[in-house]
Design an enzyme around this catalytic site. Structure first.
Site, short mmCIF file in Angstrom:
data_model
loop_
_atom_site.label_atom_id
_atom_site.label_comp_id
_atom_site.label_asym_id
_atom_site.label_seq_id
_atom_site.Cartn_x
_atom_site.Cartn_y
_atom_site.Cartn_z
N ASN A 9 36.11 43.27 25.87
CA ASN A 9 36.86 42.30 26.66
C ASN A 9 38.01 41.83 25.78
O ASN A 9 37.86 40.95 24.95
CB ASN A 9 35.95 41.13 27.07
CG ASN A 9 36.64 40.16 28.02
OD1 ASN A 9 37.85 40.17 28.18
ND2 ASN A 9 35.85 39.30 28.64
N ARG A 93 36.57 45.23 30.70
CA ARG A 93 37.02 44.31 31.75
C ARG A 93 38.50 44.54 31.98
O ARG A 93 39.29 44.58 31.05
CB ARG A 93 36.79 42.87 31.31
CG ARG A 93 37.29 41.84 32.32
CD ARG A 93 37.32 40.45 31.73
NE ARG A 93 37.87 39.49 32.67
CZ ARG A 93 38.32 38.28 32.33
NH1 ARG A 93 38.28 37.91 31.07
NH2 ARG A 93 38.83 37.46 33.24
N HIS A 181 38.36 36.70 38.36
CA HIS A 181 37.08 36.28 37.77
C HIS A 181 35.89 36.86 38.53
O HIS A 181 34.79 36.32 38.54
CB HIS A 181 36.95 34.73 37.74
CG HIS A 181 37.96 34.07 36.86
ND1 HIS A 181 38.68 32.97 37.24
CD2 HIS A 181 38.37 34.37 35.60
CE1 HIS A 181 39.50 32.61 36.27
NE2 HIS A 181 39.32 33.44 35.25
N ARG A 241 48.61 27.99 32.53
CA ARG A 241 49.14 28.39 33.83
C ARG A 241 49.04 27.23 34.80
O ARG A 241 48.08 26.46 34.75
CB ARG A 241 48.37 29.60 34.36
CG ARG A 241 48.69 30.90 33.63
CD ARG A 241 47.70 32.00 33.98
NE ARG A 241 46.50 31.93 33.16
CZ ARG A 241 45.36 32.55 33.44
NH1 ARG A 241 45.25 33.26 34.55
NH2 ARG A 241 44.32 32.45 32.63
N GLU A 379 29.80 38.09 32.01
CA GLU A 379 30.64 39.18 32.49
C GLU A 379 30.31 40.49 31.79
O GLU A 379 30.34 41.57 32.41
CB GLU A 379 32.11 38.83 32.27
CG GLU A 379 32.58 37.65 33.11
CD GLU A 379 33.80 36.97 32.54
OE1 GLU A 379 34.73 36.70 33.31
OE2 GLU A 379 33.82 36.70 31.32
#
Length: 398
Positions: A9, A93, A181, A241, A379
């Site tokens: 990742n 990912r 996500h 962001r 994840e």
């Protein structure tokens, strides 16, 4: 000879990894989990075994200046620890799969070319993930690599939920709401029957709150809608962001202030959100500890936006049965969970403050009409499972 698989990742300043191992004829299990953080500044390698015991804590010095240097350092550590072992596969990912990639995919040159075309839609993430794939390809050209997409879990939403209301001829090129996500949400959906079986197939809102943040509305453990859309800029306020903002602001940055496309991209992806509001940090822990008024304002706005989006997605579901917190802030900040829960009390959510301070898993009182939970996400496990299933490598233990 032992067999291993890797999960990577890759981010702009960190490289997270997992090593999975299997005994002959057995299931895959987690052998090591770690990360190289501080890439380009003060890089440090740390890893723990599947039981949580420390394996390595090592300063890497100035030799690790970028993602490729981090992969070199990781490869050296893996070779020293697992000498003589075979790497059977590497899973990655990938933030954006676009309209074409709705399931885990074996990486080929054609797939890489397609994913490079999506870099403008995820400039903060996509280049680092693709860089990791390319670096592995150079070092292990015969080892299969599998791309797992954060957008895939949200495919299958209604046409209304995916729609961006601009002219049809502009939408034909793949301009739609994708959501992100997804690997995190998929993991939460997979464990809900164990954690809260009475709620698993109900109306569940999941709040993935970290440096990147979003909400996902689920029914029957499937994505119905989410707060992120075409890119990873929409919805909630994030570390750097902005989340949702009037598109006219972007026009003003171009037309009124004369900023270039690169400058606008930097504003939206690197200089806004918690950092832009506070002028202090993009780290929620730093902001909660700060006495600066703008730090307080950033935290207030983060909570305000989360509560507002929860209300909107609750309307999409026709009410909710449960709210789940996950990811860095969601799992580790009782204060933020409390403030969001209290702002959402009108939905029927009655917070148990003691349970919230303990970190759950259930953080609402027994009589609460809507329950709230803290469920750590994973994840990397989802990537390992997808990779193993696609390549026929066998089961992966939780």
């Amino acid at each position: 000879m032992d067999d291993y698989t890797l999960v990577l990742n890759a981010g702009s300043s960190s490289l997270k990894f997992c090593v999975y191992w299997r005994a002959r004829g057995g299931a895959w299990r987690l052998e090591a989990r770690g990360q190289i953080e501080g890439i380009g500044t003060a890089p440090r390698l740390s890893a723990r075994n599947g039981g949580g015991a420390a394996l390595v804590e090592q300063e890497l010095g100035t030799v690790v200046r970028d993602g490729r240097g981090a992969l070199d350092a990781l490869a050296a550590w893996i070779r020293s620890r697992y000498a003589g072992s075979r790497v059977l596969a590497v899973g990655h990912r990938i933030v954006h799969g676009g309209a074409r990639y709705a399931r885990p995919t074996l990486v080929t040159p054609e797939v890489l070319d397609d994913l490079r075309e999506l870099i403008p839609l995820a400039p903060l993430h996509q280049p680092h993930y693709l860089g990791a794939i390319e670096a592995v390809l150079e070092r292990l050209p015969d080892v299969p690599q599998v791309a797992c997409f954060d957008t895939a879990f949200h495919r299958g939403q209604s046409a209304v939920a995916e729609l961006i209301p601009i002219p049809h001829e502009l939408r034909r090129g793949g301009v739609q709401r994708y959501g992100f996500h997804g690997l995190s949400y998929e993991y939460i959906a997979s464990v809900l029957p164990e954690v809260a079986p009475e709620l698993a197939d109900g109306r569940v809102l999941v709040a993935h709150l970290g440096s990147g943040a979003s909400l996902c509305a689920m029914r029957d453990r499937k994505s119905v809608d989410s707060s992120l859309g075409f890119t990873a800029l929409d919805g909630l306020c994030m570390g750097t962001r902005p989340g949702s903002l009037d598109p006219g602001v972007v026009l003003y940055l171009f037309q009124g202030l004369g900023l270039s496309a690169d400058e606008v991209e930097a504003v939206l992806y690197q200089r806004s959100g918690l950092l832009g509001i506070s002028g202090v940090s993009n780290d929620m822990r730093v902001l909660l500890a700060s006495a600066e008024p703008d730090a307080k304002l950033a935290v207030d706005y983060f909570v305000y936006r989360a509560a507002k989006e929860i209300g909107a997605l609750a309307a999409v579901l026709g009410g909710i049965d449960a709210l789940v917190f996950c990811a860095g802030i969601g799992e580790h900040s009782p204060e933020i969970r409390q403030r969001i829960a209290e702002a959402s009390r009108w939905l029927g959510l009655d917070l148990d403050r003691d349970a919230n301070e303990r970190g759950g898993p259930r953080i609402t009182r027994p009589g609460s009409r809507v329950s709230a939970w803290v469920i750590p996400t994973n994840e990397e496990l989802m990537i390992a499972r997808h990779m193993s299933a696609l390549l026929g490598l066998g089961a992966v233990e939780a």
